[in-house]
Each structure stands twice: as C-alpha cells, then as structure tokens.
Design a protein around this motif. Structure first.
Motif, mmCIF file in Angstrom:
data_model
loop_
_atom_site.group_PDB
_atom_site.id
_atom_site.type_symbol
_atom_site.label_atom_id
_atom_site.label_comp_id
_atom_site.label_asym_id
_atom_site.label_seq_id
_atom_site.Cartn_x
_atom_site.Cartn_y
_atom_site.Cartn_z
ATOM 1 N N PRO A 1 20.454 37.240 5.243
ATOM 2 C CA PRO A 1 21.147 36.926 6.498
ATOM 3 C C PRO A 1 21.679 38.187 7.159
ATOM 4 O O PRO A 1 21.885 39.209 6.499
ATOM 5 C CB PRO A 1 22.296 36.032 6.056
ATOM 6 N N ILE A 2 21.874 38.103 8.467
ATOM 7 C CA ILE A 2 22.520 39.192 9.181
ATOM 8 C C ILE A 2 23.954 38.742 9.458
ATOM 9 O O ILE A 2 24.188 37.611 9.861
ATOM 10 C CB ILE A 2 21.733 39.552 10.467
ATOM 11 N N THR A 3 24.894 39.615 9.152
ATOM 12 C CA THR A 3 26.301 39.258 9.291
ATOM 13 C C THR A 3 26.816 39.767 10.630
ATOM 14 O O THR A 3 26.794 40.977 10.886
ATOM 15 C CB THR A 3 27.129 39.896 8.157
ATOM 16 N N MET A 4 27.245 38.853 11.496
ATOM 17 C CA MET A 4 27.740 39.267 12.805
ATOM 18 C C MET A 4 29.214 39.604 12.698
ATOM 19 O O MET A 4 30.022 38.803 12.213
ATOM 20 C CB MET A 4 27.530 38.163 13.847
ATOM 21 N N LEU A 5 29.569 40.813 13.138
ATOM 22 C CA LEU A 5 30.949 41.265 13.040
ATOM 23 C C LEU A 5 31.503 41.514 14.429
ATOM 24 O O LEU A 5 30.779 41.886 15.344
ATOM 25 C CB LEU A 5 31.000 42.566 12.228
ATOM 26 N N LYS A 6 32.802 41.305 14.558
ATOM 27 C CA LYS A 6 33.454 41.575 15.834
ATOM 28 C C LYS A 6 34.573 42.578 15.619
ATOM 29 O O LYS A 6 35.290 42.501 14.622
ATOM 30 C CB LYS A 6 34.030 40.274 16.410
ATOM 31 N N ILE A 7 34.710 43.505 16.547
ATOM 32 C CA ILE A 7 35.795 44.480 16.442
ATOM 33 C C ILE A 7 36.964 43.958 17.256
ATOM 34 O O ILE A 7 36.880 43.825 18.475
ATOM 35 C CB ILE A 7 35.339 45.856 16.983
ATOM 36 N N THR A 8 38.059 43.610 16.553
ATOM 37 C CA THR A 8 39.248 43.138 17.276
ATOM 38 C C THR A 8 40.482 43.753 16.650
ATOM 39 O O THR A 8 40.608 43.811 15.431
ATOM 40 C CB THR A 8 39.423 41.601 17.203
ATOM 41 N N GLY A 9 41.374 44.199 17.495
ATOM 42 C CA GLY A 9 42.650 44.753 17.033
ATOM 43 C C GLY A 9 42.480 45.881 16.034
ATOM 44 O O GLY A 9 43.234 45.963 15.064
ATOM 45 N N GLY A 10 41.465 46.706 16.233
ATOM 46 C CA GLY A 10 41.270 47.849 15.342
ATOM 47 C C GLY A 10 40.697 47.458 13.999
ATOM 48 O O GLY A 10 40.683 48.250 13.065
ATOM 49 N N LYS A 11 40.249 46.216 13.874
ATOM 50 C CA LYS A 11 39.668 45.776 12.601
ATOM 51 C C LYS A 11 38.309 45.133 12.865
ATOM 52 O O LYS A 11 38.012 44.724 13.980
ATOM 53 C CB LYS A 11 40.573 44.725 11.951
ATOM 54 N N VAL A 12 37.533 45.027 11.799
ATOM 55 C CA VAL A 12 36.252 44.362 11.918
ATOM 56 C C VAL A 12 36.368 42.976 11.289
ATOM 57 O O VAL A 12 36.810 42.844 10.150
ATOM 58 C CB VAL A 12 35.156 45.168 11.206
ATOM 59 N N GLU A 13 36.024 41.965 12.043
ATOM 60 C CA GLU A 13 36.102 40.608 11.508
ATOM 61 C C GLU A 13 34.735 39.957 11.528
ATOM 62 O O GLU A 13 33.958 40.153 12.462
ATOM 63 C CB GLU A 13 37.070 39.770 12.355
ATOM 64 N N GLN B 1 19.365 36.176 20.080
ATOM 65 C CA GLN B 1 19.828 34.782 20.022
ATOM 66 C C GLN B 1 21.344 34.710 20.033
ATOM 67 O O GLN B 1 21.943 33.869 20.689
ATOM 68 C CB GLN B 1 19.310 34.105 18.740
ATOM 69 N N PHE B 2 21.954 35.618 19.308
ATOM 70 C CA PHE B 2 23.417 35.649 19.249
ATOM 71 C C PHE B 2 23.991 35.889 20.651
ATOM 72 O O PHE B 2 24.921 35.221 21.089
ATOM 73 C CB PHE B 2 23.877 36.748 18.291
ATOM 74 N N ALA B 3 23.400 36.843 21.361
ATOM 75 C CA ALA B 3 23.881 37.161 22.704
ATOM 76 C C ALA B 3 23.690 35.977 23.641
ATOM 77 O O ALA B 3 24.570 35.624 24.422
ATOM 78 C CB ALA B 3 23.159 38.392 23.246
ATOM 79 N N PHE B 4 22.521 35.336 23.535
ATOM 80 C CA PHE B 4 22.191 34.273 24.482
ATOM 81 C C PHE B 4 22.906 32.968 24.138
ATOM 82 O O PHE B 4 23.541 32.345 24.984
ATOM 83 C CB PHE B 4 20.676 34.054 24.493
ATOM 84 N N GLU B 5 22.833 32.576 22.873
ATOM 85 C CA GLU B 5 23.353 31.260 22.497
ATOM 86 C C GLU B 5 24.842 31.298 22.139
ATOM 87 O O GLU B 5 25.633 30.524 22.668
ATOM 88 C CB GLU B 5 22.529 30.693 21.335
ATOM 89 N N ASP B 6 25.218 32.191 21.240
ATOM 90 C CA ASP B 6 26.606 32.201 20.796
ATOM 91 C C ASP B 6 27.544 32.736 21.862
ATOM 92 O O ASP B 6 28.636 32.230 22.059
ATOM 93 C CB ASP B 6 26.756 33.036 19.516
ATOM 94 N N LEU B 7 27.130 33.810 22.532
ATOM 95 C CA LEU B 7 28.018 34.425 23.513
ATOM 96 C C LEU B 7 27.749 33.919 24.927
ATOM 97 O O LEU B 7 28.531 34.159 25.833
ATOM 98 C CB LEU B 7 27.875 35.954 23.483
ATOM 99 N N GLY B 8 26.615 33.252 25.127
ATOM 100 C CA GLY B 8 26.287 32.711 26.442
ATOM 101 C C GLY B 8 26.010 33.772 27.493
ATOM 102 O O GLY B 8 26.304 33.582 28.674
ATOM 103 N N LYS B 9 25.455 34.914 27.080
ATOM 104 C CA LYS B 9 25.182 35.976 28.042
ATOM 105 C C LYS B 9 23.777 35.807 28.615
ATOM 106 O O LYS B 9 22.858 35.359 27.930
ATOM 107 C CB LYS B 9 25.300 37.342 27.368
ATOM 108 N N ARG B 10 23.617 36.195 29.884
ATOM 109 C CA ARG B 10 22.317 36.026 30.538
ATOM 110 C C ARG B 10 21.736 37.332 31.087
ATOM 111 O O ARG B 10 20.535 37.444 31.291
ATOM 112 C CB ARG B 10 22.445 35.018 31.696
ATOM 113 N N LYS B 11 22.606 38.297 31.413
ATOM 114 C CA LYS B 11 22.127 39.560 31.998
ATOM 115 C C LYS B 11 22.474 40.706 31.052
ATOM 116 O O LYS B 11 23.635 41.036 30.866
ATOM 117 C CB LYS B 11 22.836 39.812 33.343
ATOM 118 N N ALA B 12 21.446 41.301 30.479
ATOM 119 C CA ALA B 12 21.704 42.370 29.517
ATOM 120 C C ALA B 12 21.245 43.719 30.056
ATOM 121 O O ALA B 12 20.342 43.785 30.904
ATOM 122 C CB ALA B 12 20.994 42.082 28.203
ATOM 123 N N ALA B 13 21.880 44.764 29.598
ATOM 124 C CA ALA B 13 21.384 46.125 29.824
ATOM 125 C C ALA B 13 21.209 46.748 28.451
ATOM 126 O O ALA B 13 21.976 46.457 27.535
ATOM 127 C CB ALA B 13 22.382 46.926 30.649
#
Lengths: 391, 365, 312
Positions: free
Chosen positions: A368-380, A166-178
């Motif tokens: 809950p599942i906590t979604m984290l993003k790796i940016t600038g060498g840190k996890v947010e 759901q995160f990939a499809f709805e939040d990120l708007g991705k449609r083609k996954a591998a």
C-alpha cells in the motif's frame, strides 16, 4: 607497418596490465558468495555524483541491517559480508560494478541501484550471470522486466502515479492540476507521466507541466507559470531537497493551493526546513514514521543514534532490502541462487520498515501507499491506498 | 594500398585472437574494463585529430558520441516509450537484428554524428580558441537536452535492452566460441588508429598541422583552412559517433546522463594527460584514465570513505599537470623511437610532428 | 509540447525574474572574465568557489546556534551577524582563490594553456569531491537571513530576496568597476591584462596583482553564493556546477575579458532563460546555448569583447 606496431604495443600493454586477473574456472553457477563462515552480498549505489545523498542513505540503512543480522547470528548460520561499490551516478560504472560483483566477488545477491537508469544497466549483467538482483528503490516499471532474477521492494511509478492521481481527484476533489518536475530525473518524469494520464482519465485536467533541470534552485520561472495557470492542486513528484525550495518559492509568490508529492519527499530535513511552506500539503510514502510499530521505531532509533538524524525513506528501503534477502535465504534454506530467487518470487506478506509487501508475478513489491498530510509542523497519516484500489 | 589492407587483415585477426583469448582466460570484469578502454581509445584518438592535430579546441565530443549512441541503438533496440493516451509503455520492435545490421547501425550512428560535425564545423570558420570551446560545449548540451525531452527514445530514462551481438564460430549457447563486443570494439579501435596514423603522416595531415601552427601562414601557403577545419570535425565526429554506438551496445543502455559536458571534459583530459598531438599519448591517456577509477574502486572499498576515489583522481590530475605539463608523451610517438632503436642506422624522416607554438601572450622573461 | 497562452504581463514578469537570475550570473562571470583577462585561463574551479562562498556563510551561523540541531523554527539571524557571516565568507573565499592560484596555477604560468586548463578542471573536481566528504553530500539549509516576502512592483510580483539580489549585485558590480578603473591596484590589473611583460618592466608587481585578481573574483563569487543561498536556501557540494557553467557562458557571451561584458552577458542570459521559460521550461536551458552560439556567430569575440588583431 609502424602503425600496426604502435597498436600492437598498446594492445599488448593493455593485456599485460590486466593479465593479473586470470579467469577462475570453477564455481560457475549454483550457490554464490559463500565461504566457510560468511556469505557475500553486493551493494551498488551512487555515493558520489548528482544524487550522492540518496545512495549514502541507502548504504547507511543497509549497514544497520547487516550489523543487526550479524549480531543475531547471521543468515543461515553465516556472517554477512557486504561488498559495496560506488557507481558515481554513471552507467559505465554501474555496468562494471555489476560485472565485478557477479563474476569476481561472486556475491549471492546484488542489491541496487537507486536510480532506475542505473538499475537498468546493471540488470542484464546479473541476469546473464544467474545472480539475483534486488533494487531497493528503482520505481521505473521496466526495471524488473529485464529478467526473472530481477526484483524490487518498492512500488512502481505506475502504481504510485495512478494512486496519487486518484487521491487528488477523488479524496481531495481537485480538478485542475499543475505539475512541476525534474526533466533529467526518470523518477520524476515517470511519476508525472502516470499521474497526468490517470488524472485526465478520471476527468481532471493538467493545466501545465513545468520542467526543470538537475541542480536547479531558482524556480521563479516555473512558479510564475504555475501561478498564471491557476490550478487547484500542484503535483510535485520530486525529491525532498527540491520540494523545500519549490514550496518556499510557490508560497513566496502567493500560490497557496496544496502541493501533492511522492515518497521522494520523505526526509528528516523536510519538516525542519519546510514545515511552514508545506503546511496542508500531502505526500504518498511507503510508511509513516509515527507508526508505533516496534520494527519501525526500532529502526528509526538505531539510525538516529548512529547518524544523528532520522532516516529518509531511501535509508528505510536500504534496510529492508537486506532483510528481504535474508528472508528469502531463510525460506530457501540454502545458498543456491536459483532456489533463493525462487523464494524471493514467493515472498508473501513480508513485514518491513516500509510496510508489509508481497512480491507479485512481475517481481515487483505490491504494497500500500501511505498518504501523509503535513499539519501543524507534523506529519499525519491520512489513509492507506491499497494496491487493489488502483485499477 | 595493398600493404595497408594486409595490415588491416592482420590486425583484425589479432583482434579476433585477443577476443577469444580474453573470453577464455580472463575474468569478465576485466574484459569489461578492457572494452571500456577500447571505447575510450577511439574517443581520444578521434578527438586528437580535432584538438591535437588541427588545434581546434572542441568540448563537444560527448554530443557526437550521444548522437552515435542513440542513432545506432535506435536501429537495433526494441523501442519502448510512454504513450500518454493509454498510460502505457508501447514497444516498437527493433529494425535490425543481424550482425550486419548492427554494423550498419554503427556506421549510421557515425554518419549522423559526422553530419552534426559539419554543422559544428561551420561556426569554426569564425570562432577561435576558448570561444570555439564554449560553442562546442553549447552544442553538446543542446544535443543532450533535446534527447532528454525526446520521448520516443525514452526521455530521461534513455533506452534499455540494447542488444549485444556476436559472431558464432562454433558451438552453441553459453559455451559457444564466438566473437563478441571485444572484437567489434577493437576492430574499430584498429581502423581508427590506422586511419589516424595514416592521416597524421599524409600531406593532408601536415596541412591540418599547419592550420594548428599558424592559420594565417597556412592560408597564405594556399591551404584551404576552412575546409581543413571542417574535415577535422567531420572525421572526429564520425569516430566519436562510432564510439558512442559501441558504448551503447557494451552497456546495453543509453541514457542522456552519460553525455554531459563532463564526458567531453574527460576525453580532453585523456588527450592532454597523454600529450596533446601525440596519438600514442591519446591511447595511453585513454587507458590510464579508464583504468584508474576502476583500480581506485578497491582502495575506496578498503578505506570505506565514499568519494575518496574522485579526490585521488583529481589530485593525480593536478600533480601530473604541474610536474609534467606537456603530458606523458609530449608530442612524441612511441613507435618511432622504438623502431629507430630496433633498426640502427636507418633514418626515418618525415615522422616528426612540429611542436605547438607558445600561443599565450605575456610570457615572462 | 505544451504551449501556454502568454500575455505580455507574464513576459515582463519573467523578464524581472531573469534580471535577478542574471545579476548572480554576472557576479560569478566577472570572476571568470578577470582571471581570463590576466592569465588567458578559464578558471574552471570558479563555480566551486561560489559553492564554497555559500558554505562559508553557513558555518558561522551554524556555530553561533542559528541553526538548531533539534529542528523547529530557525531563529532569525540579526543584521550584525549577517555581516559577520558575509565577511567571513568573503575572506575565506579570497583566501581559497589565492591559494588555488598559488598552488595550482602559478607553477603552470609558463606551460601551455591547455595544461593550465586541465589543472583547473582538476581543482574543480577536487573541490567538488572534497566538499562532498567535508560537508557531506546531503543538502544543508541556509540560516534565516531574510524572510521571503512578496513585493509588488506595479503589476509585477517579486520577492524581497530577489530585490536584494538585484540591488547588492548592482552595487558590487559598480564598486568593482570603480575599483578597476580608478584605483592604483586596479590600474595594475589592467596593465597586467594588457601586457604582462611590459607591466612587469614598468614595475608592476605581477604576481601580487594576479593574486589580487583571484581574490577579488572570489569575493564576487562569495557574494553571489551568499545571495543565492539567501534566496534559495539549499546548499549542496554540486551547486557550483550548473551555476559555474552558466556564468562562464555569460562571460563568453559578453566578451570574455570585459567586466561590463560579463554584466551584460549575465543579464541577457538570465532574461533569455526566464522569458523563454514563459512558453516552455523544457527547452529554457537549451535556448541559453542557442543564443550563445548565435551571438558568437555574429560577433565571434562576444558582445563587448575586443576583436583581436591577427599578428603576422
């Protein structure tokens, strides 16, 4: 007749060798693992074999919890004695360790295993002997279906896989996954299955599913296949030691789309070794290490002081599982196993390092599942996906 | 014939007695280890027919065991597998649920493994020694990889919820007097050991040994060496399949991870440790190498050094081989010597198996 | 099962991946093959020597501070120090190889081959589990020897590390071939392999030659270990398990005992795995074994193996 004689001698030898362990008839059911001033808790994870470091992390986390609890006066006035067995990533060892814990050491509760297949092997033994079993990190849904004494304090693949899709499809708007997954690892295949099902249900398409075997380190074949499938997101439900290499090899071949991962990514070494390659990637975890919460930071500090590195999510779950047991005993106010299991079933909003959770009617932790993003060498932290949000 | 039948019945009665005794007086954990020992004995004794008697170096026993385990569990277990369309696990109810059904499932597992044994036996027409070893190893790995990707039997998760069967003699529930896993396992141990001992002494068995000692000479003597080798594989595979089925129902789960080539290696190690070619040796090797890791469990707990158990295990292995390379028993059988001592003056002939030839070249002067 | 539309470009691309994969199989396979040549022993512990090779190159760099404890960007290791790491690893592996031979295999020189084989398995388990205790079972990440970059070869896309692997492996294999064929110790090795007893009568130092064989095989494994660690910088105590098995398969495929056979077997195995992976990565590993069995059925002593005469 000579054959029979050989056989008899052999059998007699077996019996003789083991006769030392005669059956202790008393203390069958009821309260378990209690002596005058201590209570025994069992821990069985693999500290040798293919996934030894996950088992060791779990044990390290549990050890810290036990010494904290003992320093603070123990559980219900009794000091905790942790009986630990290595199950060497083998089902037969999981079975014998479970039998030993349940019938010989007579522990109050068995804690383990990490790998779902090993938890599945141990569960019936605990169930038939009336000993509750709590898995810190087996995410395969059927584990807790083995009986009403079997619990887990992590989310299931079913929830995590669907939430990530759901995160990939709805939040990120991705449609083609591998998908890149470890075919020998039930954790990896389970998440991949649920992700694919949910992602396609939502209207996305999984272009290719690339598999690899345990101990693979050359992913060029998989990477080139992913590359020719031209996905807009790569889902890699693998452990941190694999994603480090997969990330590097994907980027090395010019695949720049974000990679989405799961709690297996969480590790102190992830950012040290893969921050550059995983820049802009996401993963779902139990908690965020940046969480200013006192309990989280306290655990991270104690762990880092003792082991030199920050804890992985498996260590955090190992820590939480001991507190889960303590909470249940405190609530039950007794060491009676049936009552402790009852208290476990009614666990509500228990705060742990890996988030606040409630045990649902299938004895799984709902958290809950906590979604984290790796940016600038840190996890947010991006956001939390609540259990209610996923169908 | 009647005598063997009587032997068998007596043995089965002993099994039943042992089962009841263990269940009554011995700790469940110890019984668990004894049961594992039983499975190991079947594996080691059956591999001894291939590796020890016939001299064909097989490293594929885990593959045969896997086939037996999966086929038998396929019949007795509620199959739960992932349906990608609905994203749910679907459950097919078990095909058999009675004790006779269980026995049938075990035999089916053995037969399926035996069929695979024919398939593996055919390459042995051409391959020898290490080449055969690596080909059989390849076979075992192929089996494992196929199973891992077979969703119907659970893929990498394997099958869980494999039932345990028992024959209730009297009573009900937990206190019932019943024959359970121990009885089934040791009944097959006895059948396997009796048959193998019978085989070893028969003309047929001598033909197998002739193939081991000198294939060319055996061929010249009119022994159909090809058929002999295939027979050995089929025989070994059948019992490995049975052992696999018992193993699955003992652990109540089957996963592909149980059947890596290290499992095959483990069984070979049991044989060589006990003394290759000696059935007594195979039995003792199976007992020692199944009990040893369990016994070392407490050592590890005391030392608080995770992993030290396997270090000790491997050291024991190396030292034993260096100081007693022929294995504990060499090629001797325990019963023979004992009987000789018990019945003085009586000569028993025809029970000594010839020593294996030194087949390595370049022996120093 | 999932089937991709596959173009010939993709297949060639995968074949190229297979060459770099196979080059390392070959480097390790020669160790199996050489030891088998002189002792008729499957040196099961050889995969572990490869694992140690990677660790032995890791530690000098760590001690010299090329892996900061605090994390963050690793400094690039200068060329001279890469040389130091590789030499250290080669020397340490050679020593380990000879030590294994002296302590575990030499006492069994006259025992049955099976006893020696079981000892080899024991040594392999010992090194695996000993390393788990010594180095820890958590993965170690290799220092920065080389930054991974994409190299365009015509329409194909390989990484500079893959190219390095192919070049270094080729040079090492040719070097080994020349050593065995043209030098005196190499000739002694061939003599011992041909007939140990006669070689001894002819004045060849058999024990020394066998030790040398182990040393050289271990050095090749160490090179393989460093190359792989550079390309795939994750070290674990169990990394030798799969690699050792594959390399062993490669050695048998090519004909065990033959050095060019090991090279050929390694390349064929690597290419086959990768090319099959174009269609399905699921069964790529199984296919390696299927090919092995098929080749053995047609040519029972491997592709370049000598067909043994049967003596009556």
């Amino acid at each position: 007749m000579r054959n029979a004689l050989t056989l008899l001698i052999a059998l007699a030898a077996v019996t003789f060798v083991v006769l030392a362990g005669c059956k202790d008839q008393g203390n069958e059911a009821g309260s378990g693992g209690v002596t005058e001033d201590s209570v025994k808790l069992g821990l069985f994870v693999s500290t040798t074999g293919a996934i030894a470091d996950f088992g060791l992390a779990t044990k390290n986390g549990a050890d810290i919890a036990v010494s904290e609890i003992n320093a603070a006066g123990g559980i219900n006035g009794k000091q905790v004695e942790l009986v630990f067995y290595d199950i060497a990533s083998k089902p037969e060892e999981a079975k014998s360790a479970a039998t030993k814990l349940a019938t010989q050491d007579k522990v109050l509760v068995g804690m383990g295993a990490v790998a779902s297949s090993l938890s599945l092997t141990a569960a019936p033994t605990f169930q038939t002997n009336g000993v509750p079993m709590v898995s810190p990190s087996s995410t395969f849904p059927p584990v807790t279906e083995k009986g009403d004494l079997i619990f887990r304090i992590c989310f299931t693949d079913e929830f995590a896989g669907a939430a990530l899709a759901q995160f990939a499809f709805e939040d990120l708007g991705k449609r083609k996954a591998a998908i890149i997954m470890n075919q020998d690892d039930p954790y990896s295949t389970g998440l991949a299955n649920y992700f694919k099902a949910r992602f396609e249900q939502l209207g996305g398409k999984v272009e290719t599913t690339e598999k690899f075997a345990n101990n693979t380190s050359d992913f060029n074949t998989q990477v080139d296949n992913v590359k020719s499938a031209t996905p807009d997101i790569v889902f890699a439900p693998v452990y941190y030691n694999d994603i480090t290499l997969i990330g590097q090899q994907l980027r090395g071949k010019g695949v720049t789309v974000p990679i989405l991962g799961s709690d297996g990514w969480e590790s102190p070494t992830l950012l040290k070794n893969a921050a550059k390659d995983l820049e802009g990637c996401y993963f779902g975890n139990h908690y965020s290490q940046n969480d200013p919460d006192e309990m989280v930071q306290g655990f991270i500090k104690t762990y880092a002081d003792k082991h030199g590195d920050k804890p992985s999510s498996l260590a955090a779950l190992g820590y939480d599982v001991v507190y889960f047991v303590k909470n249940a005993v405190d609530k039950a106010g007794t060491f009676d196993r049936a009552k402790v299991a009852g208290a476990m079933r009614n666990t509500k909003d228990l705060k742990g390092v890996t988030g606040t959770y409630t045990i649902d009617n299938k004895r799984n932790a709902s958290k809950p599942i906590t979604m984290l993003k790796i940016t600038g060498g840190k996890v947010e932290m991006v956001r939390q996906i609540m259990p209610e949000e996923v169908k | 014939m009647r005598r063997s039948l009587a032997t068998l019945l007596v043995a089965l009665a002993i099994c039943a007695g042992m089962n009841l005794f263990l269940a009554q007086f011995i700790e469940e954990y110890v019984v668990q280890v004894i049961n594992m020992v039983g499975v190991s004995i079947i594996l080691a004794v059956s591999l001894n027919v291939i590796n020890g008697l016939t001299g064909q170096f097989s490293l594929g026993h885990a593959g045969f065991m896997a086939i037996g385990a999966y086929v038998s569990a396929f019949f007795t277990t509620d199959l739960s597998y992932f349906n990608p369309d609905t994203a749910e696990y679907v459950t097919d109810p078990a095909l058999v649920s009675s004790v006779w059904g269980y026995l049938g499932a075990l035999i089916a597992g053995g037969v399926a493994a035996a069929v695979a044994g024919v398939l593996v036996g055919i390459p042995t027409l051409r391959l020898k020694g290490d080449y055969l070893a690596i080909a059989t190893l390849g076979f075992g790995e192929i089996v494992r990889i196929l199973i891992t990707n077979f969703e119907k039997v659970g893929g990498a998760n394997g099958l869980s919820g494999v039932p345990q069967f028992q024959i209730v003699l009297s009573g009900e529930g937990k206190d019932a007097l019943a024959l359970d896993g121990t009885f089934f396992i040791f009944s097959f141990v006895i059948i396997c050991v009796l048959l193998s001992a019978q085989l070893q002494r028969s003309t047929f068995g001598r033909a197998l040994i002739a193939v081991r000692e000198n294939e060319l000479a055996a061929e010249v003597m009119g022994i159909p060496t090809v058929r002999m080798k295939i027979f050995a594989f089929v025989y070994g595979a059948f019992f490995a399949g049975i052992a696999g089925g018992l193993f699955a129902h003992l652990l109540q789960t089957v996963t592909p991870a149980s059947f890596t080539f290290m499992k095959s290696v483990e069984v070979v190690v049991m044989l060589v440790l006990g003394g290759l070619g000696s059935m007594t040796g195979a039995i003792v090797g199976a007992i020692v190498l199944t009990v040893l890791p369990e016994a070392l469990r407490d050592v590890e707990q005391e030392a608080d050094l995770p992993g030290i158990r396997m270090v000790v295990y491997s050291l024991v292995l190396i030292l034993l081989m260096i100081f007693r390379p022929q294995g504990i028993f060499g090629q001797r059988e325990l019963s023979l010597r004992l009987l000789r001592r018990l019945v003085p003056g009586r000569r028993i002939s025809g029970d000594e198996t010839p020593k294996p030839s030194e087949d390595r070249k370049g022996t120093e002067l | 099962m999932f089937l991709l539309e596959v173009t010939s470009e993709q297949i060639f691309q995968q074949a190229l991946n297979g060459v770099s994969k196979g080059a390392v199989y070959a480097l390790i396979a020669v160790g199996y093959t050489m030891v088998y040549g002189v002792l008729q022993l499957i040196n099961f512990a050889h995969g572990e020597v490869y694992m140690l090779g990677a660790y032995f190159a890791y530690y000098p760099a760590k001690w010299a501070g090329y892996i900061p404890d605090e994390g963050g960007e690793k400094p690039k290791v200068p060329l001279y120090f890469i040389g130091v790491c590789i030499l250290f690893s080669m020397a340490a592996c050679a020593a380990i190889g000879m030590l294994i031979e002296r302590l575990a295999y030499r006492p069994l020189r006259n025992a049955s081959r099976l006893a020696a084989l079981i000892t080899a398995i024991g040594v392999s388990l010992l090194l695996q589990n000993g390393s788990q205790i010594m180095f820890g079972s958590d993965p170690k990440y290799f220092p920065r020897f080389m930054d991974r970059e994409s190299v365009q070869l015509g329409m194909f896309d390989v990484s500079n590390t893959q190219v390095t692997i192919m070049v270094v492996a080729a040079v090492a294999m040719i070097g080994l071939h020349l050593f065995v064929q043209k030098t005196k110790p190499g000739m002694a090795m061939r003599a011992v392999s041909f007939d140990m007893r006669t070689a001894r009568l002819m004045g060849v130092n058999v024990d020394g030659t066998i030790a040398l064989t182990f040393a050289i095989g271990s050095i090749m494994a160490s090179i393989g270990g460093v190359l792989i660690a550079m390309d795939q910088p994750r070290l674990t105590p169990l990394m030798g398990l799969l690699m050792g098995l594959k390399a062993f398969v490669a050695a048998v495929l090519g004909g065990i005992g033959s050095i060019p056979g090991a090279a050929l077997g390694g390349l064929i195995l690597g290419i086959a795995e990768s090319v099959v992976g174009t269609w399905s990565t699921t069964y790529a590993d199984a296919v390696a074994f299927v090919i092995l069995i098929l080749v053995l059925l047609v040519k029972p002593s491997g592709l370049l193996g000598k067909t043994g005469r049967e003596k009556v």
